[in-house]
Design an enzyme around this catalytic site. Structure first.
Site, mmCIF file in Angstrom:
data_model
loop_
_atom_site.group_PDB
_atom_site.id
_atom_site.type_symbol
_atom_site.label_atom_id
_atom_site.label_comp_id
_atom_site.label_asym_id
_atom_site.label_seq_id
_atom_site.Cartn_x
_atom_site.Cartn_y
_atom_site.Cartn_z
ATOM 1 N N ARG A 178 0.816 -1.214 0.000
ATOM 2 C CA ARG A 178 0.000 0.000 0.000
ATOM 3 C C ARG A 178 0.849 1.262 0.000
ATOM 4 O O ARG A 178 0.627 2.188 -0.772
ATOM 5 C CB ARG A 178 -0.923 0.008 1.228
ATOM 6 C CG ARG A 178 -2.050 -1.010 1.214
ATOM 7 C CD ARG A 178 -2.970 -0.733 2.396
ATOM 8 N NE ARG A 178 -4.053 -1.701 2.496
ATOM 9 C CZ ARG A 178 -4.032 -2.772 3.282
ATOM 10 N NH1 ARG A 178 -2.954 -3.009 4.017
ATOM 11 N NH2 ARG A 178 -5.062 -3.593 3.326
ATOM 12 N N ARG B 9 11.146 -0.456 8.535
ATOM 13 C CA ARG B 9 11.632 -0.905 9.836
ATOM 14 C C ARG B 9 13.153 -0.900 9.818
ATOM 15 O O ARG B 9 13.780 -1.285 8.829
ATOM 16 C CB ARG B 9 11.121 -2.317 10.170
ATOM 17 C CG ARG B 9 9.645 -2.399 10.566
ATOM 18 C CD ARG B 9 9.393 -1.749 11.925
ATOM 19 N NE ARG B 9 8.044 -1.967 12.421
ATOM 20 C CZ ARG B 9 7.031 -1.152 12.222
ATOM 21 N NH1 ARG B 9 7.225 -0.036 11.510
ATOM 22 N NH2 ARG B 9 5.833 -1.416 12.722
ATOM 23 N N GLU C 178 15.832 1.497 18.220
ATOM 24 C CA GLU C 178 15.084 2.741 18.381
ATOM 25 C C GLU C 178 14.832 2.967 19.867
ATOM 26 O O GLU C 178 14.356 2.066 20.543
ATOM 27 C CB GLU C 178 13.755 2.669 17.628
ATOM 28 C CG GLU C 178 13.917 2.681 16.120
ATOM 29 C CD GLU C 178 12.603 2.756 15.383
ATOM 30 O OE1 GLU C 178 11.528 2.837 16.035
ATOM 31 O OE2 GLU C 178 12.620 2.740 14.141
ATOM 32 N N HIS D 126 11.049 8.112 13.838
ATOM 33 C CA HIS D 126 9.932 7.223 13.500
ATOM 34 C C HIS D 126 8.599 7.986 13.506
ATOM 35 O O HIS D 126 7.685 7.673 14.265
ATOM 36 C CB HIS D 126 9.871 6.035 14.464
ATOM 37 C CG HIS D 126 9.173 4.838 13.872
ATOM 38 N ND1 HIS D 126 9.495 3.549 14.206
ATOM 39 C CD2 HIS D 126 8.159 4.739 12.973
ATOM 40 C CE1 HIS D 126 8.719 2.703 13.546
ATOM 41 N NE2 HIS D 126 7.897 3.415 12.792
#
Length: 328
Positions: free
Chosen positions: A161, A241, A270, A289
């Site tokens: 998507r 990611r 992260e 992020h």
């Protein structure tokens, strides 16, 4: 005052109040109030006896958590599209459906991808810091020159998507778009995107955009070998990611000029430590992020996760379930 007639749920971070109100109307809610990930020991303690777990991508939900929750657990609802933080097979083995929030952040993340691509290619962050440091003394013909996005070849790794949404935007820049995925996508042709194998994509692209999910097949997908295939002027953009890219190999490639730059909305780990060498490079833009970080999108994500949670508490099928085999 606790209502013993209501099922107990654990919400691992404060989300918009209207969402918390919806949950509180149907459950006895244990809410981690602090604006940081719930500590592991607290998660294991508070999840005991819960019927529902409303988790974030910062929460690892594995066999240990499932055992701590016990047989009362009916649903795990993750406020994210990705669910690599959740051991889905373990949840399935325990008969627990897992919910996520697909589709909701597609356009917002595509916008951020384009912003990060332009910022990295045109050295926007570096130029802004240049002005703040008082280094702008006159106009110079080749100072802070970057790379054109228009007319470039852009390679998209993962034509899902978000990959398609980015491709739609890039058509306005007259880019040649190529992509790779587990197999050709019949919808990609309408976007002017051509399918190639990964190595061919890396060799041909001026910009490489990572949009595939993180799984065992994609972990470390872009390593030293793959980076060496890219053009020395190429820019790598990752809004998927962090672990999809070997971060140490990327650092080495950037330091040695193997590739031209990188724009990262995700890192491994992260948050990235503030003293990490990547943050000292002028040809790297790192964001915390924020791919889905618009007010409308994050609010809708929170409501979708609540929809999954509430459905699971009622014994209904989750609107967005990543392990539908649990209903078999």
């Amino acid at each position: 005052m606790r209502d013993a007639t209501l099922p107990t749920v654990l919400v691992t971070r404060r989300v918009p109040q209207p969402v918390l109100d919806r949950i509180a109307a149907v459950a006895d809610m244990r809410l981690w109030e602090e604006d940081r990930p719930i500590p592991r020991e607290v998660l294991l303690d508070w999840v005991r006896g819960c019927a529902g777990l409303y988790s974030l991508l910062t929460d690892r939900v594995d066999e240990e958590v499932l055992r701590a929750a016990g047989p009362s657990l009916k649903v795990v609802s993750n406020m994210a599209v990705g669910y690599d933080n959740i051991d889905v097979p373990a949840c399935t083995a325990h008969g627990v459906p897992v919910g996520n929030t697909p589709g909701v952040l597609t356009e917002t993340t595509a916008d951020l991808t384009l912003a990060l691509l332009l910022a990295t290619a045109r050295r926007i962050v570096e130029a802004a810091e240049f002005v703040k440091a008082g280094r702008w003394v006159t106009w110079r013909p080749m100072e802070l020159t970057g790379q054109d996005v228009h007319g470039s070849t852009v390679g998209i790794i993962g034509m899902g998507r978000i990959g398609k949404a980015v491709a739609r935007r890039l058509r306005g820049f007259d880019c040649q778009i190529i992509y790779t995925d587990t197999q050709p996508d019949p919808e990609a042709g309408a976007l002017g995107a051509g399918y190639v194998e990964l190595d061919s994509l890396l060799k041909a692209s001026d910009f490489v955009l990572v949009h595939c999910p993180l799984n065992e097949q994609t972990r470390g997908l872009i390593g030293a070998r793959e980076l060496a295939l890219m053009k020395p002027t190429a820019v790598l953009i990752n809004t998927a990611r962090g672990p999809i890219v070997d971060q140490e190999a990327l650092l080495d490639a950037l330091q040695r000029g193997v590739i031209g730059g990188a724009g990262l909305d995700v890192t491994d780990p992260e948050p990235i430590p503030p003293d990490h060498p990547l943050l000292k490079l002028d040809n790297v833009v790192v964001l915390p992020h924020i791919g889905s970080a618009s007010v409308a999108t994050r609010t809708r994500m929170a409501h979708m996760a609540a929809d999954n949670l509430i459905a699971g508490l009622r014994g209904e099928r989750l609107p967005h379930c990543v392990n539908p085999e649990v209903y078999g």
